[in-house]
Design a protein around this motif. Sequence first.
Motif, mmCIF file in Angstrom:
data_model
loop_
_atom_site.group_PDB
_atom_site.id
_atom_site.type_symbol
_atom_site.label_atom_id
_atom_site.label_comp_id
_atom_site.label_asym_id
_atom_site.label_seq_id
_atom_site.Cartn_x
_atom_site.Cartn_y
_atom_site.Cartn_z
ATOM 1 N N ASN A 100 0.830 -1.204 0.000
ATOM 2 C CA ASN A 100 0.000 0.000 0.000
ATOM 3 C C ASN A 100 0.867 1.258 0.000
ATOM 4 O O ASN A 100 2.066 1.228 0.281
ATOM 5 N N ARG A 101 0.226 2.357 -0.312
ATOM 6 C CA ARG A 101 0.950 3.608 -0.532
ATOM 7 C C ARG A 101 1.657 4.096 0.734
ATOM 8 O O ARG A 101 2.763 4.629 0.663
ATOM 9 N N ARG A 102 1.029 3.922 1.875
ATOM 10 C CA ARG A 102 1.635 4.374 3.135
ATOM 11 C C ARG A 102 2.965 3.665 3.371
ATOM 12 O O ARG A 102 3.965 4.302 3.709
ATOM 13 N N LEU A 103 2.987 2.341 3.201
ATOM 14 C CA LEU A 103 4.225 1.593 3.404
ATOM 15 C C LEU A 103 5.282 1.976 2.373
ATOM 16 O O LEU A 103 6.478 2.011 2.675
ATOM 17 N N GLU A 148 0.612 13.200 7.966
ATOM 18 C CA GLU A 148 0.121 14.537 7.628
ATOM 19 C C GLU A 148 -0.304 14.610 6.161
ATOM 20 O O GLU A 148 -1.354 15.173 5.830
ATOM 21 N N GLN A 149 0.514 14.033 5.294
ATOM 22 C CA GLN A 149 0.189 14.051 3.869
ATOM 23 C C GLN A 149 -1.083 13.266 3.573
ATOM 24 O O GLN A 149 -1.966 13.735 2.840
ATOM 25 N N LEU A 150 -1.195 12.070 4.144
ATOM 26 C CA LEU A 150 -2.358 11.232 3.879
ATOM 27 C C LEU A 150 -3.633 11.839 4.461
ATOM 28 O O LEU A 150 -4.697 11.772 3.849
ATOM 29 N N ARG A 151 -3.534 12.426 5.641
ATOM 30 C CA ARG A 151 -4.710 13.067 6.244
ATOM 31 C C ARG A 151 -5.151 14.272 5.423
ATOM 32 O O ARG A 151 -6.347 14.532 5.287
ATOM 33 N N THR A 204 -3.914 1.584 3.359
ATOM 34 C CA THR A 204 -3.490 2.935 3.722
ATOM 35 C C THR A 204 -4.460 3.571 4.705
ATOM 36 O O THR A 204 -4.052 4.278 5.636
ATOM 37 N N GLU A 205 -5.759 3.334 4.519
ATOM 38 C CA GLU A 205 -6.762 3.902 5.430
ATOM 39 C C GLU A 205 -6.564 3.368 6.850
ATOM 40 O O GLU A 205 -6.601 4.128 7.827
ATOM 41 N N PHE A 206 -6.348 2.058 6.989
ATOM 42 C CA PHE A 206 -6.114 1.490 8.315
ATOM 43 C C PHE A 206 -4.740 1.896 8.847
ATOM 44 O O PHE A 206 -4.544 1.979 10.060
ATOM 45 N N GLY A 207 -3.781 2.147 7.961
ATOM 46 C CA GLY A 207 -2.494 2.660 8.397
ATOM 47 C C GLY A 207 -2.624 4.030 9.022
ATOM 48 O O GLY A 207 -1.961 4.347 10.032
ATOM 49 N N MET A 208 -3.483 4.880 8.457
ATOM 50 C CA MET A 208 -3.741 6.190 9.055
ATOM 51 C C MET A 208 -4.365 6.039 10.438
ATOM 52 O O MET A 208 -4.013 6.760 11.371
ATOM 53 N N ILE A 209 -5.292 5.070 10.582
ATOM 54 C CA ILE A 209 -5.913 4.840 11.892
ATOM 55 C C ILE A 209 -4.859 4.387 12.895
ATOM 56 O O ILE A 209 -4.851 4.832 14.054
ATOM 57 N N ALA A 210 -3.955 3.490 12.460
ATOM 58 C CA ALA A 210 -2.901 3.009 13.353
ATOM 59 C C ALA A 210 -1.981 4.147 13.775
ATOM 60 O O ALA A 210 -1.601 4.247 14.959
ATOM 61 N N ASP A 211 -1.605 5.019 12.836
ATOM 62 C CA ASP A 211 -0.728 6.146 13.179
ATOM 63 C C ASP A 211 -1.435 7.134 14.098
ATOM 64 O O ASP A 211 -0.825 7.643 15.059
ATOM 65 N N GLU A 212 -2.695 7.419 13.823
ATOM 66 C CA GLU A 212 -3.439 8.337 14.688
ATOM 67 C C GLU A 212 -3.572 7.766 16.097
ATOM 68 O O GLU A 212 -3.479 8.499 17.091
#
Length: 320
Positions: free
Chosen positions: A38-41, A55-58, A183-191
């Motif tokens: 995924n894009r986040r990784l 920050e970029q993904l949000r 990527t969506e779940f990666g944002m949740i994990a980072d938040e």
Amino acid sequence: MSPALIIYGLIFVAVLLLVEGIYLAVFGKSISLNSRVNRRLTLLDKGVQREQVLEQLRKEASQHLMAKGIPLYSILAAKAQKANIAFSPKALIGVMGLLSVFAFLALKIGTSASTPVQAAIAVLMGVGAVFFWVNKKAAKRMSMVEEQLPDAVELMVRSLRVGHPFASAIQIVAKEIPDPLGTEFGMIADESAYGRDVTESLKDLAERMDMQDLRFLAVAVTIQQTSGGNLAEILDGLAKVIRARFKLFRRVKAITAEAKWSGMFLSAFPLIVLAVIQVTKPDYYDTVKNTGAFIPAALVVFAFLAVNVLFMKIMVNIKV
């Protein structure tokens, strides 16, 4: 058929291809939904700091809904949000302008219409091509999320059953599931790592995606955190419900496929006949097209065709 119509069609297709080409040229493979990683990784592997990636993904995840105040853009904002278009709203409007200029120049070269008509058609092509492209991107992304969600929930269930906390289960999903859900779940994990409540992040994701199954997931986690219970069993039942709903949607889609294609054929048949008549006998309407009733009658016919398309769509749009 008039050669001008063929030229208009070819120019519109060229505009559609151009908008996709611009998107790929600016963002390359980083926005591809076909990658196993995924894009986040991918961004993290390039050495970008975790805070900067989040920050970029949000920013990309909320920029279109925040731009609803821009005139006319509100029509496109919800679809652009679901498609997670990496272009900013201003950049997307700029792309519309660029495509309109390209279409105007192509119309100037290929047609002999007046300049005001060419300008109006060019704007319609530029704006319409972006709307069509965004709708297609949104439909593809939402379809992929619907397919990935049951697997993601089952992966969380397995993680919880071996003793991992829920936050770790979210992180595992973020690493194992490709885009778009990874990527969506990666944002949740980072938040969550930076202190935000997981349930709030899930609710935010459900609202951004406007998906009922994600709302079920957010509600299930919220109830478990407030009332207690075996979260693994709750999510296992939820995964079964989501799969059953998905199968039902597919079954309804298969059952209504014949009716949908029949409706499309019946709606397009008069236009096909009109095109065939124009090709085989161009002077077919010469005796009536100069009469006063021709234009009102043609408008009435096209209005009935539009109503027919609308009713056909309503009849086969079965709510589940």
